[in-house]
Design an enzyme around this catalytic site. Sequence first.
Site, PDB file in Angstrom:
ATOM      1  N   ASP A  74       0.811  -1.105  -0.075  1.00  0.00           N
ATOM      2  CA  ASP A  74      -0.155  -0.091   0.076  1.00  0.00           C
ATOM      3  C   ASP A  74       0.820   1.236  -0.066  1.00  0.00           C
ATOM      4  O   ASP A  74       1.892   1.560   0.690  1.00  0.00           O
ATOM      5  CB  ASP A  74      -0.736   0.032   1.350  1.00  0.00           C
ATOM      6  CG  ASP A  74      -1.926   1.153   1.286  1.00  0.00           C
ATOM      7  OD1 ASP A  74      -2.734   1.228   0.381  1.00  0.00           O
ATOM      8  OD2 ASP A  74      -1.775   1.973   2.467  1.00  0.00           O
TER       9      ASP A  74
ATOM     10  N   GLU B   9      14.754 -15.553  -0.347  1.00  0.00           N
ATOM     11  CA  GLU B   9      15.008 -16.387   0.378  1.00  0.00           C
ATOM     12  C   GLU B   9      14.150 -17.759   0.442  1.00  0.00           C
ATOM     13  O   GLU B   9      14.368 -18.776   0.771  1.00  0.00           O
ATOM     14  CB  GLU B   9      15.348 -16.002   1.873  1.00  0.00           C
ATOM     15  CG  GLU B   9      16.395 -15.114   2.246  1.00  0.00           C
ATOM     16  CD  GLU B   9      16.319 -14.360   3.532  1.00  0.00           C
ATOM     17  OE1 GLU B   9      15.511 -14.859   4.238  1.00  0.00           O
ATOM     18  OE2 GLU B   9      17.195 -13.673   3.847  1.00  0.00           O
TER      19      GLU B   9
END
Length: 553
Positions: A208, A259
């Site tokens: 956002d 990751e």
Amino acid sequence: MADPDWWRQAAVYQIYPRSFADSNGDGIGDLKGITARVPYLQRLGIDAVWLSPFYPSALADGGYDVDDYRDVDPRLGTLDDFDELSAALHAAGIKLVVDIVPNHSSNLHEWFREALASPKGSAARDRYIFRDGLGENGDEPPSDWDSLFGGSAWERVTEADGNPGQWYLHLFAKEQPDFNWDNPEVREDFLKTLRFWSDRGVDGFRIDVAHALAKHLPEELPSKLVLPREDDNALGAHPFWDRDEVHEIYAEWRTLFNEYEPPRTAVAEAWVHADRLSRYASPEGLGQAFNFDLLQADFDVDQFRAVITKNLAEAAATGASSTWVFSNHDVVRHATRYGLPAGGGRRGKGQDGSQWLLDGGHAADVDAETGLRRARAASLMMLALPGSAYLYQGEELGLQEVGEIPAAERQDPSFFRSAGEQIGRDGCRVPLPWTAEGPSFGFGPGGSHLPQPSWFADFAVTAQDGVAGSTLELYRAALALRAELQTAEELEWIATDDASVLHFARPNGWQVVTNFGTEPVALPAGDVAIASGPVEGGLLPADTTAWLVSAKA
């Protein structure tokens, strides 16, 4: 192995949780309600759900005022409920994207409460943006900046001793204090939040106000009268919008996302100059950014062609994929926008200055029939474009904006802060109609938190399920066919003899034709696989899109 590029061509369905489905009868949609509707979502044929904020919140801004980033609002459920929803979606082959609100917290967040209880210059206050006021007694705000919700962007606090004190920055509502992203503790805490949800199986994040995090606030703040604008050739120089430093934050996030296997995805909500959007969508950053150009365009052939051409070129240059969207929780539904005079669709005011969303969502200057016909045509065309398609709950039902909401039942802060001058966003957030009968049209056993109009009965899921030609069945058929045909990110424009026709080809012998004109036009050779309206005698009616496939496709 999971496809790391699933997001590039995904059909993503936005759920506004409080208005989707209510399982416990309190009038507010919840996570269990969504879980119960997973079979509906699976049958619709979407690839992913984007879940708008479900965090603890006082709802000063529809959940975008977050009290705790690593929990679920008790009115919506629990973390266990979230895990059940995630498992149900994944079992149905649907990815899960959640909203992250990093520019500001709510004023009820534990950090902000600590800041209010701490003295000027404290570490607790440094997590936010506190300033002394101007004037002899500090009773003037630090600058003349305006909040996006009206009024000053600064709010003065009462100190622990009861005296008026410093001011804090809030670019949005006063209940949404802005974080200080120069503070390492803020950066570390959001990495913790991103890891928390990623570890719970979240596949991606919608960011956002992604362009607002980094800020440059010198001791003497500039007046709003001299702040750079998009046309000032001072891009990147604004004190709080779209600064270059924001990409240092997202590079750190990308390291975390990578990751995971597959890497977590992210899409930026960034209202920035077109020349600046690509950095948010870079592989080193968030990877994708919302393109709002089609959302802001009229139903016009030249505007659509220009928007599509530009955005596909930008995606090719950056290695991202395009995003396409017509409706969301912040804008007037496109079935209503397209029923307004050209240039209309700006929330709250008609071209003559009058309020236009007044009569149950069907004001005098809204041609609902034309609006829905054009919305179906635009959506079918959009679903054929290379890139990700973002759909907003209820558009697959052809829902119009709900206009007739009594002032006492409205919830959007922009309505109240403008004394009704801005009609607000409640009209696109009214709970969905699942059945044609019942006190809340199947939303839940206890009514709905926003009033639903009687005409919702005609748009309910049960009124359209299995009905040939219904908007719901159009979306189901289009999404199923899209899953078969959507392969390479290629598009070839095909010249036409009619300037009101948009015609392009995709791989696999797939052609798409949209008639933006007022008269039927002849279709090219090919079998009509699907159309947004009736096609007879080889003629494509006005405001209609058709997909054609070759015999070998």
